[in-house]
Scaffold this motif. Sequence first.
Motif, PDB file in Angstrom:
ATOM      1  N   ALA A  76       0.833  -1.204   0.000  1.00 36.51           N
ATOM      2  CA  ALA A  76       0.000   0.000   0.000  1.00 36.51           C
ATOM      3  C   ALA A  76       0.872   1.261   0.000  1.00 36.51           C
ATOM      4  O   ALA A  76       0.558   2.239  -0.684  1.00 36.51           O
ATOM      5  N   ARG A  77       1.962   1.236   0.781  1.00 35.12           N
ATOM      6  CA  ARG A  77       2.874   2.388   0.784  1.00 35.12           C
ATOM      7  C   ARG A  77       3.495   2.591  -0.592  1.00 35.12           C
ATOM      8  O   ARG A  77       3.657   3.723  -1.055  1.00 35.12           O
ATOM      9  N   ASP A  78       3.833   1.497  -1.259  1.00 35.82           N
ATOM     10  CA  ASP A  78       4.397   1.605  -2.610  1.00 35.82           C
ATOM     11  C   ASP A  78       3.366   2.204  -3.573  1.00 35.82           C
ATOM     12  O   ASP A  78       3.709   3.011  -4.442  1.00 35.82           O
ATOM     13  N   TYR A  79       2.122   1.807  -3.397  1.00 35.98           N
ATOM     14  CA  TYR A  79       1.067   2.324  -4.275  1.00 35.98           C
ATOM     15  C   TYR A  79       0.864   3.820  -4.069  1.00 35.98           C
ATOM     16  O   TYR A  79       0.599   4.564  -5.026  1.00 35.98           O
ATOM     17  N   LEU A  80       0.999   4.267  -2.819  1.00 37.21           N
ATOM     18  CA  LEU A  80       0.739   5.665  -2.481  1.00 37.21           C
ATOM     19  C   LEU A  80       2.004   6.524  -2.436  1.00 37.21           C
ATOM     20  O   LEU A  80       1.957   7.652  -1.962  1.00 37.21           O
ATOM     21  N   ALA A  81       3.102   5.994  -2.909  1.00 37.05           N
ATOM     22  CA  ALA A  81       4.385   6.700  -2.830  1.00 37.05           C
ATOM     23  C   ALA A  81       4.313   8.050  -3.529  1.00 37.05           C
ATOM     24  O   ALA A  81       3.532   8.248  -4.476  1.00 37.05           O
ATOM     25  N   ALA A  82       5.154   8.992  -3.031  1.00 31.86           N
ATOM     26  CA  ALA A  82       5.177  10.337  -3.618  1.00 31.86           C
ATOM     27  C   ALA A  82       5.539  10.281  -5.095  1.00 31.86           C
ATOM     28  O   ALA A  82       4.988  11.024  -5.916  1.00 31.86           O
ATOM     29  N   VAL A  83       6.494   9.413  -5.428  1.00 35.36           N
ATOM     30  CA  VAL A  83       6.834   9.183  -6.831  1.00 35.36           C
ATOM     31  C   VAL A  83       5.932   8.057  -7.320  1.00 35.36           C
ATOM     32  O   VAL A  83       6.073   6.901  -6.906  1.00 35.36           O
ATOM     33  N   ARG A  84       4.980   8.385  -8.165  1.00 39.56           N
ATOM     34  CA  ARG A  84       3.985   7.419  -8.582  1.00 39.56           C
ATOM     35  C   ARG A  84       4.628   6.286  -9.368  1.00 39.56           C
ATOM     36  O   ARG A  84       5.524   6.504 -10.186  1.00 39.56           O
ATOM     37  N   PRO A  85       4.196   5.041  -9.122  1.00 44.25           N
ATOM     38  CA  PRO A  85       4.711   3.924  -9.901  1.00 44.25           C
ATOM     39  C   PRO A  85       4.216   3.999 -11.341  1.00 44.25           C
ATOM     40  O   PRO A  85       3.309   4.770 -11.663  1.00 44.25           O
ATOM     41  N   SER A  86       4.827   3.215 -12.204  1.00 44.96           N
ATOM     42  CA  SER A  86       4.356   3.156 -13.587  1.00 44.96           C
ATOM     43  C   SER A  86       2.924   2.633 -13.599  1.00 44.96           C
ATOM     44  O   SER A  86       2.453   2.020 -12.638  1.00 44.96           O
ATOM     45  N   LYS A  87       2.233   2.873 -14.693  1.00 46.19           N
ATOM     46  CA  LYS A  87       0.845   2.422 -14.786  1.00 46.19           C
ATOM     47  C   LYS A  87       0.761   0.895 -14.632  1.00 46.19           C
ATOM     48  O   LYS A  87      -0.141   0.380 -13.960  1.00 46.19           O
ATOM     49  N   PHE A  88       1.730   0.187 -15.222  1.00 49.47           N
ATOM     50  CA  PHE A  88       1.747  -1.270 -15.093  1.00 49.47           C
ATOM     51  C   PHE A  88       1.919  -1.673 -13.628  1.00 49.47           C
ATOM     52  O   PHE A  88       1.191  -2.523 -13.112  1.00 49.47           O
ATOM     53  N   GLN A  89       2.898  -1.047 -12.961  1.00 48.32           N
ATOM     54  CA  GLN A  89       3.149  -1.384 -11.562  1.00 48.32           C
ATOM     55  C   GLN A  89       1.988  -0.964 -10.669  1.00 48.32           C
ATOM     56  O   GLN A  89       1.627  -1.667  -9.712  1.00 48.32           O
ATOM     57  N   GLU A  90       1.381   0.171 -10.975  1.00 48.12           N
ATOM     58  CA  GLU A  90       0.230   0.635 -10.188  1.00 48.12           C
ATOM     59  C   GLU A  90      -0.920  -0.377 -10.279  1.00 48.12           C
ATOM     60  O   GLU A  90      -1.526  -0.736  -9.265  1.00 48.12           O
ATOM     61  N   ASN A  91      -1.194  -0.834 -11.507  1.00 45.77           N
ATOM     62  CA  ASN A  91      -2.258  -1.825 -11.687  1.00 45.77           C
ATOM     63  C   ASN A  91      -1.929  -3.134 -10.981  1.00 45.77           C
ATOM     64  O   ASN A  91      -2.809  -3.777 -10.391  1.00 45.77           O
ATOM     65  N   ARG A  92      -0.674  -3.510 -11.035  1.00 37.78           N
ATOM     66  CA  ARG A  92      -0.239  -4.761 -10.402  1.00 37.78           C
ATOM     67  C   ARG A  92      -0.393  -4.683  -8.884  1.00 37.78           C
ATOM     68  O   ARG A  92      -0.900  -5.595  -8.244  1.00 37.78           O
ATOM     69  N   LEU A  93       0.041  -3.560  -8.311  1.00 41.12           N
ATOM     70  CA  LEU A  93      -0.079  -3.365  -6.867  1.00 41.12           C
ATOM     71  C   LEU A  93      -1.535  -3.338  -6.437  1.00 41.12           C
ATOM     72  O   LEU A  93      -1.934  -4.012  -5.479  1.00 41.12           O
ATOM     73  N   TRP A  94      -2.334  -2.546  -7.143  1.00 40.15           N
ATOM     74  CA  TRP A  94      -3.743  -2.442  -6.782  1.00 40.15           C
ATOM     75  C   TRP A  94      -4.426  -3.805  -6.848  1.00 40.15           C
ATOM     76  O   TRP A  94      -5.169  -4.195  -5.939  1.00 40.15           O
ATOM     77  N   GLY A  95      -4.176  -4.535  -7.921  1.00 37.88           N
ATOM     78  CA  GLY A  95      -4.802  -5.838  -8.083  1.00 37.88           C
ATOM     79  C   GLY A  95      -4.452  -6.798  -6.973  1.00 37.88           C
ATOM     80  O   GLY A  95      -5.315  -7.532  -6.475  1.00 37.88           O
ATOM     81  N   MET A  96      -3.182  -6.790  -6.540  1.00 39.50           N
ATOM     82  CA  MET A  96      -2.753  -7.721  -5.499  1.00 39.50           C
ATOM     83  C   MET A  96      -3.342  -7.336  -4.145  1.00 39.50           C
ATOM     84  O   MET A  96      -3.793  -8.194  -3.388  1.00 39.50           O
ATOM     85  N   ILE A  97      -3.325  -6.032  -3.827  1.00 38.22           N
ATOM     86  CA  ILE A  97      -3.871  -5.578  -2.546  1.00 38.22           C
ATOM     87  C   ILE A  97      -5.372  -5.864  -2.480  1.00 38.22           C
ATOM     88  O   ILE A  97      -5.875  -6.397  -1.488  1.00 38.22           O
TER      89      ILE A  97
END
Length: 324
Positions: A76-97
Motif C-alpha cells: 500500500a505504501r508503494d502504491y501511495l508513494a510520492a513518486v507514482r509507480p508506472s501504470k503497469f506497476q500501479e495496476n499490479r499493486l492495486w490488483g494484489m492488494i
Amino acid sequence: MLNLFGGGKPDHPMADLKQARRLLDELPAHDNFKAVEELAHWLDSVSSVEGFKPEHRLQLLLLIDEAAQARVRKLARDYLAAVRPSKFQENRLWGMIHDYWKQAGLAYARVVDQVVAGTMGADAVKSQLPLLLVRALRSLAQRIKWQHMRYGPVDLSAWGVLNRLYAFAETRKLLATGVTLYPGVPGESTPQQEFLKAVMFSASSPDSLLPLEVELAERVIAEFVPRVTIASAAAAEHACWIDLTQNMGPVRLVRVPQPGPSLRYFAAGPALAELEKLVDAIHDSGALPSVVNFGGAYDTDTVVGVLRHLASYWSPEPPERKHP
C-alpha cells in the motif's frame, strides 16, 4: 477431501499446524508481491477445502492473515508513494492488494457461515467470534476502500456480506466486545466500530478525493468513529441509512425510507463538532496536533482539506452542488 470418519486430516498442505507455520516462514522475505500472492492463495484454499474442523480452519486463517499484514501495508505504501509507480506497476499493486482483502473477507465470512449453519464443531469457535467478526468486517471494508481508490464501481456483494455480518454480531450481542485486531497493534476494536468505519468512509464521498487523501480520510475516520452513533429509527441528526438485508452501501438520508426492522441510521454525533474544532485548531496554530494519529506526514493544507471534506459529508445538511 471430506473426512467422513473423523479420525484423519484433510488432504491439504496446511492440515498440520507445524507444517503450516513452516510454509509461512518460507515465504519470500524480499518479494512482498509474491508473498502476498501466496498468502491470498492460502486464504482461499484453507477456507474452501472440505475436512477442516471450524476451530482449526479459523486458527489457520488467523495465522495466514497475521503473516500478511506487514507485507500488505508495504504494498500500500508503494502504491501511495510520492513518486507514482508506472501504470503497469500501479495496476499490479492495486490488483494484489484488492485481491488479498477480497480473499480475507470471504475466508472469514465462510467461517461465520459455518457458525450460523451449526456445522459440527462450530461451537468451538464461539469464544473467538468477536475477533472473527472484527477481522471479517475490516477485510471487507478494506476491499471496498481499494475499489474506491480506483474510482471504480463498488461490488455491492461485498456490502451485502458486510451488512449481514453486522446483523449477525448484533443478534449475538457482540457489537461492543473489544478485541486486539492484530498482535502488536495497540488498542482494541469492536465489530460495531469496524462496521461504522466502513459506513462513514463510504458515506464521505471518497471518490472525490485523491488516493493519498483517501488514505488520510480513512485514518481520520478511525480516530473519530467511537463518537459516531447508529440507531434503528430516523432522527433529525442522521445523515445516512442502510438496510442490513440488502446488498447496499450507505445512502444519503434525503428522504426517510419506509421503516423496517433491518434499517439502521447514522449520525456523526459528537464526532462532527470535534472535527470542526480540530480544523479551527490547525488553522489557528498552523501545525498538526499530536493527539491525532494521521498515519503519515501530511502538510496542513492537505489535512485541513480532508477534514473539511469529511465535515461537509457528515453534516445532516447535504453538500450543495455549485453547478448543475
